[in-house]
Design a protein around this motif. Structure first.
Motif, PDB file in Angstrom:
ATOM      1  N   TYR A  77       0.800  -0.936   0.068  1.00 13.11           N
ATOM      2  CA  TYR A  77      -0.145  -0.091  -0.151  1.00 13.11           C
ATOM      3  C   TYR A  77       0.463   1.448  -0.735  1.00 13.11           C
ATOM      4  O   TYR A  77       0.934   2.112  -0.225  1.00 13.11           O
ATOM      5  N   PHE A  78       1.874   1.593   1.099  1.00 11.76           N
ATOM      6  CA  PHE A  78       2.735   2.335   0.753  1.00 11.76           C
ATOM      7  C   PHE A  78       3.626   1.951  -0.613  1.00 11.76           C
ATOM      8  O   PHE A  78       4.074   3.559  -1.051  1.00 11.76           O
ATOM      9  N   MET A  79       3.691   1.127  -0.923  1.00 12.39           N
ATOM     10  CA  MET A  79       5.041   1.255  -2.497  1.00 12.39           C
ATOM     11  C   MET A  79       3.826   1.943  -3.503  1.00 12.39           C
ATOM     12  O   MET A  79       4.486   3.043  -3.922  1.00 12.39           O
ATOM     13  N   LEU A  80       2.230   1.265  -3.271  1.00 12.05           N
ATOM     14  CA  LEU A  80       1.455   2.270  -4.540  1.00 12.05           C
ATOM     15  C   LEU A  80       1.229   3.599  -4.391  1.00 12.05           C
ATOM     16  O   LEU A  80       0.766   4.202  -5.175  1.00 12.05           O
ATOM     17  N   ASP A  81       1.319   3.795  -3.354  1.00 12.89           N
ATOM     18  CA  ASP A  81       0.847   5.394  -2.657  1.00 12.89           C
ATOM     19  C   ASP A  81       2.485   6.597  -3.317  1.00 12.89           C
ATOM     20  O   ASP A  81       2.017   7.235  -3.901  1.00 12.89           O
ATOM     21  N   ASP A  82       3.104   5.880  -3.423  1.00 12.45           N
ATOM     22  CA  ASP A  82       4.824   6.507  -3.814  1.00 12.45           C
ATOM     23  C   ASP A  82       4.653   6.487  -4.964  1.00 12.45           C
ATOM     24  O   ASP A  82       5.076   7.323  -5.860  1.00 12.45           O
ATOM     25  N   PHE A  83       4.059   4.967  -5.939  1.00 14.33           N
ATOM     26  CA  PHE A  83       4.401   4.933  -6.883  1.00 14.33           C
ATOM     27  C   PHE A  83       3.144   5.872  -8.124  1.00 14.33           C
ATOM     28  O   PHE A  83       3.839   6.289  -8.740  1.00 14.33           O
ATOM     29  N   LEU A  84       1.844   6.186  -7.664  1.00 13.18           N
ATOM     30  CA  LEU A  84       1.463   7.060  -7.878  1.00 13.18           C
ATOM     31  C   LEU A  84       1.555   8.261  -7.620  1.00 13.18           C
ATOM     32  O   LEU A  84       0.582   8.936  -8.850  1.00 13.18           O
ATOM     33  N   ASP A  85       2.248   8.780  -6.458  1.00 16.13           N
ATOM     34  CA  ASP A  85       2.561   9.941  -7.048  1.00 16.13           C
ATOM     35  C   ASP A  85       3.582  10.381  -8.025  1.00 16.13           C
ATOM     36  O   ASP A  85       3.847  11.812  -8.323  1.00 16.13           O
ATOM     37  N   LYS A  86       4.151   9.240  -9.046  1.00 12.00           N
ATOM     38  CA  LYS A  86       5.380   9.593  -9.846  1.00 12.00           C
ATOM     39  C   LYS A  86       4.109   9.281 -10.977  1.00 12.00           C
ATOM     40  O   LYS A  86       5.059   9.664 -12.325  1.00 12.00           O
ATOM     41  N   GLN A  87       2.979   9.351 -10.661  1.00 11.87           N
ATOM     42  CA  GLN A  87       2.496   8.813 -12.343  1.00 11.87           C
ATOM     43  C   GLN A  87       1.506   9.938 -12.542  1.00 11.87           C
ATOM     44  O   GLN A  87       1.184  11.252 -12.407  1.00 11.87           O
ATOM     45  N   ASP A  88       1.717  10.453 -13.437  1.00 10.08           N
ATOM     46  CA  ASP A  88       0.330  11.093 -14.484  1.00 10.08           C
ATOM     47  C   ASP A  88      -0.901  10.529 -14.294  1.00 10.08           C
ATOM     48  O   ASP A  88      -1.056   9.514 -14.169  1.00 10.08           O
ATOM     49  N   ILE A  89      -2.143  11.320 -14.709  1.00 11.08           N
ATOM     50  CA  ILE A  89      -3.442  11.106 -14.060  1.00 11.08           C
ATOM     51  C   ILE A  89      -3.202  10.302 -14.862  1.00 11.08           C
ATOM     52  O   ILE A  89      -4.624   8.961 -14.404  1.00 11.08           O
ATOM     53  N   HIS A  90      -3.319   9.093 -15.943  1.00  8.28           N
ATOM     54  CA  HIS A  90      -3.770   8.628 -17.003  1.00  8.28           C
ATOM     55  C   HIS A  90      -2.946   7.111 -16.983  1.00  8.28           C
ATOM     56  O   HIS A  90      -3.796   6.956 -16.446  1.00  8.28           O
ATOM     57  N   SER A  91      -1.958   7.063 -16.258  1.00  6.29           N
ATOM     58  CA  SER A  91      -1.259   5.733 -15.825  1.00  6.29           C
ATOM     59  C   SER A  91      -1.733   5.499 -14.384  1.00  6.29           C
ATOM     60  O   SER A  91      -1.971   4.803 -14.496  1.00  6.29           O
ATOM     61  N   ALA A  92      -2.083   6.679 -13.693  1.00  6.00           N
ATOM     62  CA  ALA A  92      -2.395   6.565 -12.707  1.00  6.00           C
ATOM     63  C   ALA A  92      -3.894   6.030 -12.812  1.00  6.00           C
ATOM     64  O   ALA A  92      -3.744   5.196 -12.118  1.00  6.00           O
ATOM     65  N   ARG A  93      -4.448   6.020 -14.088  1.00  2.02           N
ATOM     66  CA  ARG A  93      -5.864   5.739 -13.988  1.00  2.02           C
ATOM     67  C   ARG A  93      -5.875   4.255 -14.745  1.00  2.02           C
ATOM     68  O   ARG A  93      -6.556   2.737 -13.459  1.00  2.02           O
ATOM     69  N   GLU A  94      -4.973   4.036 -14.582  1.00 10.39           N
ATOM     70  CA  GLU A  94      -4.713   2.633 -15.873  1.00 10.39           C
ATOM     71  C   GLU A  94      -4.548   1.820 -14.347  1.00 10.39           C
ATOM     72  O   GLU A  94      -4.205   0.697 -14.733  1.00 10.39           O
ATOM     73  N   THR A  95      -3.344   2.362 -13.098  1.00 17.77           N
ATOM     74  CA  THR A  95      -2.985   1.132 -12.854  1.00 17.77           C
ATOM     75  C   THR A  95      -3.971   0.374 -11.616  1.00 17.77           C
ATOM     76  O   THR A  95      -4.211   0.253 -11.013  1.00 17.77           O
ATOM     77  N   VAL A  96      -5.114   2.514 -10.854  1.00 15.57           N
ATOM     78  CA  VAL A  96      -6.132   1.664 -10.283  1.00 15.57           C
ATOM     79  C   VAL A  96      -6.663   0.684 -11.066  1.00 15.57           C
ATOM     80  O   VAL A  96      -7.283   0.365 -10.393  1.00 15.57           O
TER      81      VAL A  96
END
Length: 330
Positions: A77-96
């Protein structure tokens, strides 16, 4: 460097530490490394930020295996939080999307996981589901989904430099902070099935919301410097300062008083438990489970507070070092 002196966070709960921390932590690191999805450097960061200690404090009564799985889950969960912080909104949406696409109110994956974070979630979920009841699984999955979707809203707020109004932010933070999943993980860690009648009762909701608010306010005050430096807009200090049009210190003072009020609200609601148990005609065994669940909520609050004050993730090491230097000079 801290921009303000941290207030004292006083909680009326006793803190405990799980005696299985060392072995569960070692087992969790071996399992995560064996997945092939996490490198040694990422595990080293998790060790530096003391995730094992956090979970051992939040779930002090869990068995070795349960604590191991908890450490794996929250590390992800912490890794995901850090990962999403580095993504643009499109990439973050795809991951989620890839993660939440596996969560549809039941325990069956609906789409194949895509990407490291989604694949790792799928592997960890198999371990959680193996020992959790179907009802506990469903409640936890839905809370995890809601947390991730609200995380996306926070990413959009940050990218658009949008600061939400205080009332909207309270509702958003109760989801995005992930504390609902932390509380519900009691169902797995301590094998506690919260009675359905009590779970639906307004008193349980009041207790849960109050505890959630206490945790998120604590987190946002202690993580303020880190988050402000990263351009975060989804932080209680930032939101309150913006709408009060005051200083950071004034915002922190306001939040410290608000936190104390939410602790009092929790304690006041807790005094009503005997009356509600009678109204619901809960058998003694179910009353015990409800009380054990709330004990887990209080363990989580104490554990999060203690860890947040010490972890380098929020500058805890720097604070401890500064205090040590002051003691020597005095």
């Amino acid at each position: 460097m801290l921009t303000f002196e941290r207030p004292e966070f006083v909680l009326p709960f006793h803190a405990h530490t799980n005696p299985h921390q060392a072995i569960a932590g070692a087992n969790a690191r071996r399992w995560l490394l064996s997945s092939g999805l996490i490198g040694a450097d990422q595990l080293a960061q998790a060790g530096n930020e003391r995730y094992d200690e956090l979970l051992a404090k939040m779930y002090p009564h869990a068995g070795v295996l349960e604590l191991e799985v908890a450490i794996c889950w929250l590390t992800w969960y912490f890794m995901l939080d850090d990962f999403l912080d580095k993504q643009d909104i499109h990439s973050a949406r795809e991951t989620v999307r890839s993660i939440t696409g596996q969560i549809h109110g039941d325990t069956q994956a609906r789409i194949e996981p895509d990407g490291m974070m989604a694949i790792l979630w799928s592997a960890i979920w198999i371990r959680i589901a193996a020992a959790a009841s179907p009802r506990s699984q469903q409640r936890f999955l839905l809370a995890q989904r809601d947390a991730l979707l609200s995380n996306l809203q926070e990413i959009e707020n940050r990218m658009e430099r949008r600061i939400p109004d205080l009332f909207s932010f309270v509702a958003l933070r109760r989801l995005s902070g992930g504390m609902r999943t932390v509380f519900l993980f009691n169902g797995y860690a301590d094998h506690i099935e919260l009675p359905a009648a009590f779970e639906r009762h307004p008193l349980h909701m009041a207790l849960s919301d109050a505890a959630n608010d206490v945790a998120c306010i604590t987190n946002d005050i202690l993580s303020f410097d880190k988050e402000a430096a990263n351009g975060e807009t989804n932080n209680y200090v930032i939101v309150v300062q913006h709408h009060m049009r005051g200083s950071i210190r004034q915002a922190v003072d306001f939040l410290h008083h608000l936190q104390a009020a939410r602790i009092e609200a929790y304690l006041h609601a807790k005094k009503q438990l005997p009356q509600v148990f009678r109204q619901l005609h809960l058998p003694p065994a179910q009353q015990v489970r409800a009380i054990q669940y709330l004990r887990g909520v209080e363990d989580a609050l104490s554990g999060l507070r203690d860890w947040s004050l010490q972890t380098p993730r929020y500058g805890g090491t720097a604070v401890a070092h500064r205090n040590q230097e002051q003691a020597i000079s005095d």
